[in-house]
Design an enzyme around this catalytic site. Structure first.
Site, PDB file in Angstrom:
ATOM      1  N   GLY A 323       0.824  -1.207   0.000  1.00 21.35           N
ATOM      2  CA  GLY A 323       0.000   0.000   0.000  1.00 21.35           C
ATOM      3  C   GLY A 323       0.858   1.256   0.000  1.00 21.35           C
ATOM      4  O   GLY A 323       0.530   2.249  -0.657  1.00 21.35           O
ATOM      5  N   TRP A 326       2.248   1.621  -3.459  1.00 24.01           N
ATOM      6  CA  TRP A 326       1.210   2.092  -4.376  1.00 24.01           C
ATOM      7  C   TRP A 326       1.155   3.616  -4.403  1.00 24.01           C
ATOM      8  O   TRP A 326       0.911   4.224  -5.447  1.00 24.01           O
ATOM      9  CB  TRP A 326      -0.157   1.542  -3.941  1.00 24.01           C
ATOM     10  CG  TRP A 326      -1.314   2.045  -4.742  1.00 24.01           C
ATOM     11  CD1 TRP A 326      -1.813   1.523  -5.909  1.00 24.01           C
ATOM     12  CD2 TRP A 326      -2.152   3.184  -4.445  1.00 24.01           C
ATOM     13  NE1 TRP A 326      -2.888   2.255  -6.352  1.00 24.01           N
ATOM     14  CE2 TRP A 326      -3.121   3.275  -5.483  1.00 24.01           C
ATOM     15  CE3 TRP A 326      -2.180   4.114  -3.413  1.00 24.01           C
ATOM     16  CZ2 TRP A 326      -4.097   4.268  -5.486  1.00 24.01           C
ATOM     17  CZ3 TRP A 326      -3.145   5.112  -3.440  1.00 24.01           C
ATOM     18  CH2 TRP A 326      -4.088   5.174  -4.460  1.00 24.01           C
ATOM     19  N   HIS A 327       1.432   4.240  -3.255  1.00 20.27           N
ATOM     20  CA  HIS A 327       1.351   5.695  -3.184  1.00 20.27           C
ATOM     21  C   HIS A 327       2.486   6.380  -3.932  1.00 20.27           C
ATOM     22  O   HIS A 327       2.326   7.517  -4.380  1.00 20.27           O
ATOM     23  CB  HIS A 327       1.346   6.157  -1.724  1.00 20.27           C
ATOM     24  CG  HIS A 327       0.020   6.036  -1.058  1.00 20.27           C
ATOM     25  ND1 HIS A 327      -0.433   4.860  -0.506  1.00 20.27           N
ATOM     26  CD2 HIS A 327      -0.972   6.945  -0.869  1.00 20.27           C
ATOM     27  CE1 HIS A 327      -1.642   5.055   0.002  1.00 20.27           C
ATOM     28  NE2 HIS A 327      -1.994   6.307  -0.210  1.00 20.27           N
ATOM     29  N   GLY A 328       3.618   5.741  -4.058  1.00 14.50           N
ATOM     30  CA  GLY A 328       4.712   6.403  -4.751  1.00 14.50           C
ATOM     31  C   GLY A 328       5.924   5.505  -4.906  1.00 14.50           C
ATOM     32  O   GLY A 328       6.158   4.612  -4.087  1.00 14.50           O
ATOM     33  N   PHE A 473      -0.100  10.191  -7.598  1.00 15.44           N
ATOM     34  CA  PHE A 473      -0.060   8.775  -7.241  1.00 15.44           C
ATOM     35  C   PHE A 473      -0.856   7.951  -8.232  1.00 15.44           C
ATOM     36  O   PHE A 473      -0.792   6.745  -8.196  1.00 15.44           O
ATOM     37  CB  PHE A 473      -0.615   8.563  -5.832  1.00 15.44           C
ATOM     38  CG  PHE A 473       0.092   9.428  -4.792  1.00 15.44           C
ATOM     39  CD1 PHE A 473       1.456   9.560  -4.804  1.00 15.44           C
ATOM     40  CD2 PHE A 473      -0.648  10.105  -3.833  1.00 15.44           C
ATOM     41  CE1 PHE A 473       2.100  10.344  -3.881  1.00 15.44           C
ATOM     42  CE2 PHE A 473      -0.011  10.897  -2.888  1.00 15.44           C
ATOM     43  CZ  PHE A 473       1.359  11.018  -2.918  1.00 15.44           C
TER      44      PHE A 473
END
Length: 473
Positions: A323, A326-328, A473
């Site tokens: 997770g 996934w953001h960066g 993102f």
């Protein structure tokens, strides 16, 4: 095209006008589809091709796996969807990151490797629409849902402009059925939808960009070598915590309001997260649609809590690390996710250890303050450009940067702290309520006055139309 721009105001007015015309429902859906493509193409027209690839591949993969004979054939069609979607996401979002880390790994082994310059441009919203389309084929593969009846409804689900770029992350079962019959907002829905859009833009334009961004940027983007004292470090971090909430919740609120103006319903994405007591409570309130996606498509398939404590903690940490990624495409985002994974694991251990303990009001308040403080520690890694910058800020927050010169002027420090205090106070006031129930208890004159003030503040504060944080993102 961003919500906080005059271009979007004109665009949305035209969309509403077309949607209100006495046209066939199929024609209205085509209008919405074309408008959604125009909305996305306003950033970079060639990236519409990626939307088309994802849409067509998942449509046909879902159709084929429904009629496939045998488990191996169904699995092959599902994997086609996963490979195509994650392949595009991996190349555009993580190609440069992987190349940099491979180069660093080679250097540590004594091999001089100079990777070619990829110059990859990240398509706006690719993380969001990839997860949305993946849920379509995965749900059909897992027999949780049936394919859409027609391609138009599915294509509109993928591209529907309110949720396309930054969520909420919609499931096909939530939106596709709404396209089956004509939908048009009632006068009450239209008023409430426009009010939600005003509230969302107020959060973004006035609070996030106007009051909180300057303090956060002054601290996190200070000149190299600048160290922050305790007051500056905490103020900058608290300002960013308020900024990212108002920015992202503002987008979600505006998106939900825009959909409501057209007669469609979208799920809540935030429920006053800074009043959370514990970290599982925080993730039930923050970016709710992502939390649910990670739970259903990562945590549970990895074993969830069905195979003993060790497997549960592994699934929890793996889910939060992914997770974070996934953001960066940065190790600081992985650290952010890892910290949340550790918090959730520690909370699970403590809940089991003190299963019979029932905290009183004072203890609950202390737990809420601790939760908020530790969440702010994670925001340091989320916002910092490097681990060095993050450690420097954390040392400042711990009071270890003795003799640090002041960074924030009073004109940035005081408003930022006041706005953050107001946000946290509002979250506590609304902790067990919904916005709808709160509004229902207010007099129309009060609501109209508040709406007018927010709209006036948005118009007065409106500047360059800064993009929403989660667009990256």
């Amino acid at each position: 095209m961003v919500f906080n721009s005059l271009t979007f105001v004109v665009f949305f007015a035209l969309v509403l006008a077309l949607h209100a015309m006495p046209l066939r429902w199929t024609t209205k859906k085509v209008n919405l589809l074309v408008a959604s493509y125009l909305f996305y193409a306003a950033w970079n027209p060639p990236f519409v091709i990626l939307l088309w690839v994802s849409t067509v591949v998942d449509w046909w993969a879902a159709k084929k796996l429904v009629h496939a004979q045998g488990h191996a054939a169904r699995r092959a069609w599902m994997l086609l969807s996963v490979v195509v979607n994650l392949g595009m996401l991996g190349y555009f979002k993580y190609g440069g990151f992987l190349m940099e880390n491979f180069s660093a790994l080679m250097a540590s082994a004594g091999v001089a490797y100079a990777p070619p310059a990829l110059d990859i441009v990240l398509p706006v919203g690719i993380s969001f629409y990839t997860f949305a389309t993946l849920s379509y084929t995965l749900d059909i593969y897992l027999r949780r849902a049936k394919p859409a009846d027609n391609f138009l409804d599915y294509a509109l689900f993928v591209t529907f402009f309110p949720h396309l770029v930054a969520g909420p992350i919609m499931r096909p079962t939530e939106l596709v059925p709404q396209f089956a019959h004509e939908r048009r907002a009632t006068p009450d829905q239209l008023r409430f939808g426009l009010a939600l859009m005003t509230l969302g833009l107020f959060q973004k334009v006035v609070l996030a960009d106007g009051f909180l961004a300057p303090a956060a940027e002054s601290v996190f983007d200070a000149r190299p070598g600048t160290v922050a004292g305790a007051l500056d470090a905490w103020t900058g971090t608290l300002a960013f915590s308020g900024q990212i909430f108002c920015d992202f919740a503002g987008y979600s609120t505006t998106a939900i309001g825009a959909a409501m103006c057209l007669g469609f319903a979208m799920p809540d994405n935030f429920r006053f997260p800074y009043a959370a007591i514990g970290f599982s409570d925080f993730w039930r309130r923050w970016h709710i649609t992502l939390s649910a996606w990670l739970r259903d498509y990562l945590y549970i398939p990895l074993g969830g809590n069905r195979h003993g404590p060790a497997r549960t903690y592994f699934a929890l940490m793996a889910t939060m690390l992914l997770g974070g990624l996934w953001h960066g495409a940065s190790w600081t985002f992985v650290a952010w996710g890892g910290l949340h994974g550790l918090y959730l694991a520690a909370e699970r251990v403590l809940r089991a250890r003190f299963a019979g303990y029932r905290p009183g009001p004072l203890a609950l308040f202390a737990l809420a303050l601790l939760t908020y403080a530790l969440v702010n520690v994670t925001w340091v890694f989320f916002r910092a450009d490097s681990f060095g910058e993050a450690w420097s800020l954390l040392r400042g927050m711990a009071g270890l940067n003795a003799g640090a010169a002041p960074i924030l002027p009073t004109s940035e420090l005081v408003p930022a702290l006041a706005i953050v205090a107001g946000i946290v106070g509002a979250h506590w006031l609304m902790r067990t309520r919904t916005l709808e129930s709160f509004i229902a208890g207010r007099r129309p004159a009060v609501l109209s006055g508040a709406w007018a003030l927010m709209l006036f503040a948005v118009v007065v504060t409106q500047g360059s139309g800064n993009a929403f944080i989660y667009f990256q993102f």
